[in-house]
Design a protein around this motif. Structure first.
Motif, PDB file in Angstrom:
ATOM      1  N   ALA A 238       0.810  -1.221   0.000  1.00 57.95           N
ATOM      2  CA  ALA A 238       0.000   0.000   0.000  1.00 57.95           C
ATOM      3  C   ALA A 238       0.844   1.271   0.000  1.00 57.95           C
ATOM      4  O   ALA A 238       0.347   2.342  -0.329  1.00 57.95           O
ATOM      5  CB  ALA A 238      -0.928   0.005   1.209  1.00 57.95           C
ATOM      6  N   ASP A 239       2.129   1.164   0.365  1.00 54.91           N
ATOM      7  CA  ASP A 239       2.968   2.351   0.533  1.00 54.91           C
ATOM      8  C   ASP A 239       4.108   2.464  -0.473  1.00 54.91           C
ATOM      9  O   ASP A 239       4.798   3.473  -0.517  1.00 54.91           O
ATOM     10  CB  ASP A 239       3.615   2.341   1.934  1.00 54.91           C
ATOM     11  N   ILE A 240       4.305   1.455  -1.297  1.00 56.59           N
ATOM     12  CA  ILE A 240       5.546   1.302  -2.056  1.00 56.59           C
ATOM     13  C   ILE A 240       5.737   2.386  -3.114  1.00 56.59           C
ATOM     14  O   ILE A 240       4.775   2.936  -3.662  1.00 56.59           O
ATOM     15  CB  ILE A 240       5.565  -0.106  -2.703  1.00 56.59           C
ATOM     16  N   TRP A 241       7.002   2.698  -3.377  1.00 61.17           N
ATOM     17  CA  TRP A 241       7.417   3.571  -4.491  1.00 61.17           C
ATOM     18  C   TRP A 241       7.688   2.636  -5.674  1.00 61.17           C
ATOM     19  O   TRP A 241       8.708   1.951  -5.705  1.00 61.17           O
ATOM     20  CB  TRP A 241       8.667   4.319  -4.078  1.00 61.17           C
ATOM     21  N   PRO A 242       6.797   2.558  -6.671  1.00 63.38           N
ATOM     22  CA  PRO A 242       6.939   1.554  -7.742  1.00 63.38           C
ATOM     23  C   PRO A 242       8.246   1.701  -8.519  1.00 63.38           C
ATOM     24  O   PRO A 242       8.668   2.816  -8.850  1.00 63.38           O
ATOM     25  CB  PRO A 242       5.723   1.830  -8.646  1.00 63.38           C
ATOM     26  N   ASP A 243       8.871   0.563  -8.816  1.00 59.16           N
ATOM     27  CA  ASP A 243      10.123   0.586  -9.569  1.00 59.16           C
ATOM     28  C   ASP A 243       9.843   0.567 -11.070  1.00 59.16           C
ATOM     29  O   ASP A 243       8.690   0.567 -11.513  1.00 59.16           O
ATOM     30  CB  ASP A 243      11.022  -0.587  -9.153  1.00 59.16           C
ATOM     31  N   ASP A 244      10.923   0.527 -11.879  1.00 57.47           N
ATOM     32  CA  ASP A 244      10.767   0.605 -13.333  1.00 57.47           C
ATOM     33  C   ASP A 244       9.996  -0.587 -13.886  1.00 57.47           C
ATOM     34  O   ASP A 244       9.225  -0.450 -14.851  1.00 57.47           O
ATOM     35  CB  ASP A 244      12.147   0.682 -14.003  1.00 57.47           C
ATOM     36  N   THR A 245      10.187  -1.760 -13.315  1.00 57.54           N
ATOM     37  CA  THR A 245       9.475  -2.950 -13.787  1.00 57.54           C
ATOM     38  C   THR A 245       7.978  -2.775 -13.631  1.00 57.54           C
ATOM     39  O   THR A 245       7.193  -3.110 -14.525  1.00 57.54           O
ATOM     40  CB  THR A 245       9.940  -4.201 -13.019  1.00 57.54           C
ATOM     41  N   ALA A 246       7.552  -2.236 -12.479  1.00 61.73           N
ATOM     42  CA  ALA A 246       6.131  -2.015 -12.241  1.00 61.73           C
ATOM     43  C   ALA A 246       5.558  -0.986 -13.205  1.00 61.73           C
ATOM     44  O   ALA A 246       4.432  -1.136 -13.703  1.00 61.73           O
ATOM     45  CB  ALA A 246       5.909  -1.571 -10.796  1.00 61.73           C
ATOM     46  N   ILE A 247       6.340   0.050 -13.511  1.00 62.42           N
ATOM     47  CA  ILE A 247       5.889   1.070 -14.462  1.00 62.42           C
ATOM     48  C   ILE A 247       5.715   0.462 -15.857  1.00 62.42           C
ATOM     49  O   ILE A 247       4.704   0.691 -16.533  1.00 62.42           O
ATOM     50  CB  ILE A 247       6.894   2.242 -14.510  1.00 62.42           C
ATOM     51  N   ARG A 248       6.703  -0.311 -16.295  1.00 63.39           N
ATOM     52  CA  ARG A 248       6.613  -0.927 -17.624  1.00 63.39           C
ATOM     53  C   ARG A 248       5.410  -1.861 -17.711  1.00 63.39           C
ATOM     54  O   ARG A 248       4.688  -1.869 -18.711  1.00 63.39           O
ATOM     55  CB  ARG A 248       7.901  -1.690 -17.951  1.00 63.39           C
ATOM     56  N   ASP A 249       5.185  -2.633 -16.664  1.00 69.54           N
ATOM     57  CA  ASP A 249       4.061  -3.569 -16.674  1.00 69.54           C
ATOM     58  C   ASP A 249       2.732  -2.828 -16.747  1.00 69.54           C
ATOM     59  O   ASP A 249       1.837  -3.212 -17.499  1.00 69.54           O
ATOM     60  CB  ASP A 249       4.108  -4.439 -15.415  1.00 69.54           C
ATOM     61  N   SER A 250       2.593  -1.752 -15.985  1.00 70.04           N
ATOM     62  CA  SER A 250       1.338  -1.009 -15.983  1.00 70.04           C
ATOM     63  C   SER A 250       1.087  -0.319 -17.322  1.00 70.04           C
ATOM     64  O   SER A 250      -0.011  -0.372 -17.869  1.00 70.04           O
ATOM     65  CB  SER A 250       1.347   0.030 -14.858  1.00 70.04           C
ATOM     66  N   LEU A 251       2.125   0.322 -17.865  1.00 66.01           N
ATOM     67  CA  LEU A 251       1.940   1.047 -19.126  1.00 66.01           C
ATOM     68  C   LEU A 251       1.747   0.092 -20.301  1.00 66.01           C
ATOM     69  O   LEU A 251       1.079   0.430 -21.287  1.00 66.01           O
ATOM     70  CB  LEU A 251       3.132   1.963 -19.383  1.00 66.01           C
ATOM     71  N   ARG A 252       2.288  -1.087 -20.216  1.00 63.82           N
ATOM     72  CA  ARG A 252       2.148  -2.056 -21.308  1.00 63.82           C
ATOM     73  C   ARG A 252       0.778  -2.746 -21.280  1.00 63.82           C
ATOM     74  O   ARG A 252       0.193  -3.035 -22.330  1.00 63.82           O
ATOM     75  CB  ARG A 252       3.255  -3.095 -21.209  1.00 63.82           C
ATOM     76  N   ASN A 253       0.235  -2.966 -20.090  1.00 58.98           N
ATOM     77  CA  ASN A 253      -0.936  -3.835 -19.973  1.00 58.98           C
ATOM     78  C   ASN A 253      -2.209  -3.173 -19.448  1.00 58.98           C
ATOM     79  O   ASN A 253      -3.294  -3.695 -19.666  1.00 58.98           O
ATOM     80  CB  ASN A 253      -0.605  -5.028 -19.064  1.00 58.98           C
ATOM     81  N   SER A 254      -2.087  -2.059 -18.746  1.00 57.88           N
ATOM     82  CA  SER A 254      -3.270  -1.472 -18.109  1.00 57.88           C
ATOM     83  C   SER A 254      -4.000  -0.532 -19.066  1.00 57.88           C
ATOM     84  O   SER A 254      -3.371   0.340 -19.686  1.00 57.88           O
ATOM     85  CB  SER A 254      -2.876  -0.705 -16.852  1.00 57.88           C
ATOM     86  N   PRO A 255      -5.323  -0.641 -19.166  1.00 57.39           N
ATOM     87  CA  PRO A 255      -6.099   0.290 -20.002  1.00 57.39           C
ATOM     88  C   PRO A 255      -6.266   1.630 -19.292  1.00 57.39           C
ATOM     89  O   PRO A 255      -7.339   1.977 -18.801  1.00 57.39           O
ATOM     90  CB  PRO A 255      -7.447  -0.442 -20.168  1.00 57.39           C
ATOM     91  N   LEU A 256      -5.177   2.403 -19.233  1.00 60.47           N
ATOM     92  CA  LEU A 256      -5.153   3.604 -18.406  1.00 60.47           C
ATOM     93  C   LEU A 256      -6.149   4.662 -18.859  1.00 60.47           C
ATOM     94  O   LEU A 256      -6.562   5.505 -18.064  1.00 60.47           O
ATOM     95  CB  LEU A 256      -3.740   4.187 -18.385  1.00 60.47           C
ATOM     96  N   TYR A 257      -6.531   4.628 -20.126  1.00 60.29           N
ATOM     97  CA  TYR A 257      -7.533   5.595 -20.597  1.00 60.29           C
ATOM     98  C   TYR A 257      -8.839   5.418 -19.838  1.00 60.29           C
ATOM     99  O   TYR A 257      -9.570   6.385 -19.605  1.00 60.29           O
ATOM    100  CB  TYR A 257      -7.763   5.426 -22.102  1.00 60.29           C
ATOM    101  N   LYS A 258      -9.127   4.182 -19.452  1.00 63.71           N
ATOM    102  CA  LYS A 258     -10.344   3.901 -18.695  1.00 63.71           C
ATOM    103  C   LYS A 258     -10.132   4.040 -17.195  1.00 63.71           C
ATOM    104  O   LYS A 258     -11.075   4.295 -16.444  1.00 63.71           O
ATOM    105  CB  LYS A 258     -10.828   2.475 -19.001  1.00 63.71           C
TER     106      LYS A 258
END
Length: 604
Positions: A434-454
């Motif tokens: 709940a508190d973590i500072w996301p690393d580069d791997t987490a950023i890549r995974d979210s931007l590659r797979n998450s439908p952020l527009y929604k």
């Protein structure tokens, strides 16, 4: 007339029909203004319940008692006379937007649970949106809420799991239902641990049924609703928290000469202006005195106890010294807000946090504004990275207030001499999910797979794309580094892609058409398929085929994000593989704009 504070379980568990009369307006609530804040409230409440469940040793009763219920406002309903054999009916006199949204929220969560094959949970939630079919005389009486005529078909198709919504994409009713579906599913499924995911399922059901409260004014059939409105809307003038504090301060100095200016200009219109805080409005001075006390005490201060906490904080101290600190710290904030002394790093932080609307960081900001420039700049950059990376990775904002107060406690203990290093190390050391500072791997995974527009508001998503455009301008030595702020988000492959962007025929590797359709519908909302354009250009592009879009962008767009898009796709087909590859490239830029916890940037 009866007035009660009710949960959604209390309001909807019995067989009943809430009817929105025809004179009421149609459904008008929208994502950025209402749905997103409501979902944040629900998610924060569910996460609080999970924390209390862990503290209580999985005692559900204690966890529910210790979790702060969330207040949603008030609704006014009036009884409609019915025969004994019929279910109760109420006319919704006031609050139809709120009660409609809550029904959509409950049904959306129920739909997600049904899709996840959570049969028992799904059946329980169904009880709060539909009546027992054996007790209804007409088909549509199955719904506990019945909106105005213009919204009924869309509402029926949104609320009935067996009906399609394709013909109602423009309906705010359907859009709200789909928004809450997506948010609930993403929040549950983003937890990788199976046990923790089960905990989220339970917590979400608990939050939406038992932790959201409303004041419900239930009028008798012969009550005059207009008289009730006059009573409800009567405007009293209770003293503000800041006025109580001022009276206390002035009483302390009334016998001291030379302190006539002890309150300074804190009575001016700028300080008394009503400011949005979450879903509420407070005078700016009340809100900032609240945050100032949190900054000074490193502990939470309730909005209704600001005066009491100030008096407690000031006791035993020279009131002139206390007010000198108040005026200095709030004066720093005034200058920061008005831009009279901001440097470029502060300007960007001010703009981006204004878009994200994370008020909980204000106590830390009040502290940082008193630091030397170099320490303040580095601290703001670290805090901005922490907030934006969490936003991109869909980490809840509920824990931010607690984290900020813990950070302030650490700074109070260790002093200001090495404050930027203390802040960076403190954020790096957050290991709880709940508190973590996301690393580069987490950023890549979210931007590659998450439908952020929604998943993100338009403003928050545009903020990320603007950051990419600004980065491209700086690295290419463009003459103009400032990015226009009136741009709109454009899907390269349109949301309605079926006509001009058909699926390949045949599909590769034996993929079924439904699987390919679902995959494309998800990827079309990922960052690799998004860009920025001027508003007029957005309407010109619309659902055009790729060749036409490419030519339009080439002729009319001067943004480097589109120049890069055209260059990279020059000899490529715009398809799922290209979207994911572009997401990877954009993710790399994002990690450079907002360095992560392991970045050497923080060692400089």
């Amino acid at each position: 007339m009866r007035t009660d504070i009710l949960t959604l379980k209390d309001l909807f568990q019995k067989d009943i029909r809430y009817i929105v009369p025809e004179f009421q307006r149609r459904y008008t609530w929208k994502q950025e203004e209402q749905w997103e804040p409501l979902w944040e409230d629900v998610r924060n409440t569910a996460e609080s319940y999970i924390e209390e469940l862990e503290r209580s040793g999985c005692d559900s009763v204690k966890a529910e008692q210790n979790t702060t219920h969330h207040f949603l406002g008030a609704i006014v309903v009036q009884q409609i006379p019915t025969a004994l054999k019929d279910i109760d009916r109420r006319q919704v006199i006031d609050g139809q937007q709120r009660i409609t949204t809550l029904q959509l929220l409950l049904d959306a969560v129920q739909y997600v649970y049904e899709e996840l094959e959570l049969r028992q949970e799904s059946r329980r939630l169904s009880r709060y949106v539909t009546n027992d079919k054996d007790f209804v005389s007409e088909e549509d009486h199955i719904f506990k809420l019945w909106p105005t005529r213009g919204d009924r078909e869309a509402f029926r198709h949104a609320m009935d799991n067996g009906l399609a919504t394709e013909d109602f994409e423009d309906s705010l009713i359907v859009q709200a239902h789909e928004f809450f579906q997506l948010q609930a599913r993403e929040w549950i499924e983003s937890e990788p641990d199976a046990d923790a995911r089960s905990g989220r399922i339970k917590a979400l059901e608990t939050a939406v049924t038992g932790m959201l409260q409303m004041v419900v004014i239930d009028l008798d059939a012969d009550d005059d609703p207009h008289v009730i409105f006059e009573t409800l809307n009567a405007r009293g003038t209770p003293l503000l928290q800041s006025e109580l504090i001022k009276n206390y301060v002035m009483s302390k100095v009334s016998s001291i000469s030379g302190n006539s200016d002890i309150w300074g200009d804190l009575d001016s219109d700028w300080w008394r202006r009503q400011i949005e805080q979450g879903r509420l409005y407070r005078p700016r001075i009340d809100m900032l005195l609240d945050y100032w006390l949190e900054m000074r005490t490193a502990s939470e201060v309730s909005a209704i106890r600001v005066f009491n906490r100030f008096r407690s904080h000031a006791e035993g101290s020279d009131i002139a010294d206390i007010m000198s600190e108040v005026k200095r710290d709030l004066g720093n904030y005034h200058n920061f807000e008005n831009g009279s002394s901001r440097n470029p790093i502060e300007d960007m932080f001010h703009y981006r946090n204004g878009v994200m609307k994370i008020d909980a960081i204000t106590p830390a900001l009040l502290f940082l504004l008193s630091l030397p420039d170099e320490k303040r700049n580095k601290s703001l950059q670290a805090l901005e990275s922490y907030l934006i990376r969490r936003m991109v990775c869909r980490k809840g904002a509920r824990s931010i207030s607690r984290i900020i107060l813990s950070l302030l406690g650490e700074l109070r203990e260790k002093g200001q001499d090495d404050s930027d290093r203390i802040i960076i190390d403190f954020l790096r050391e957050r290991t709880a999910e709940a508190d973590i500072w996301p690393d580069d791997t987490a950023i890549r995974d979210s931007l590659r797979n998450s439908p952020l527009y929604k998943l993100l508001t338009r403003g928050r998503l545009r903020l990320v794309l603007e950051g990419i455009e600004e980065r491209l301008r700086k690295t290419s030595m463009a003459e103009q580094n400032d990015v226009p702020k009136n741009l709109t988000i454009e899907h390269v492959m349109p949301q309605s892609w079926e006509t001009n962007w058909p699926l390949p025929n045949p599909l590769p590797n034996g993929i079924e058409i439904q699987e390919a359709t679902n995959d494309r519908n998800r990827l079309v909302h990922t960052i690799g398929n998004l860009t920025l354009v001027r508003g007029g250009l957005n309407s010109a592009l619309k659902n055009a085929a790729w060749e036409e879009k490419r030519e339009t962008l080439r002729k009319h767009s001067v943004l480097l994000i589109n120049d890069r898009l055209l260059s990279e796709s020059q000899d490529e087909e715009w398809n799922e593989d290209f979207i994911q590859a572009r997401s990877e490239r954009m993710a790399k830029i994002v990690t450079e704009i907002w360095p992560g916890p392991d970045s050497p940037t923080w060692c400089k």
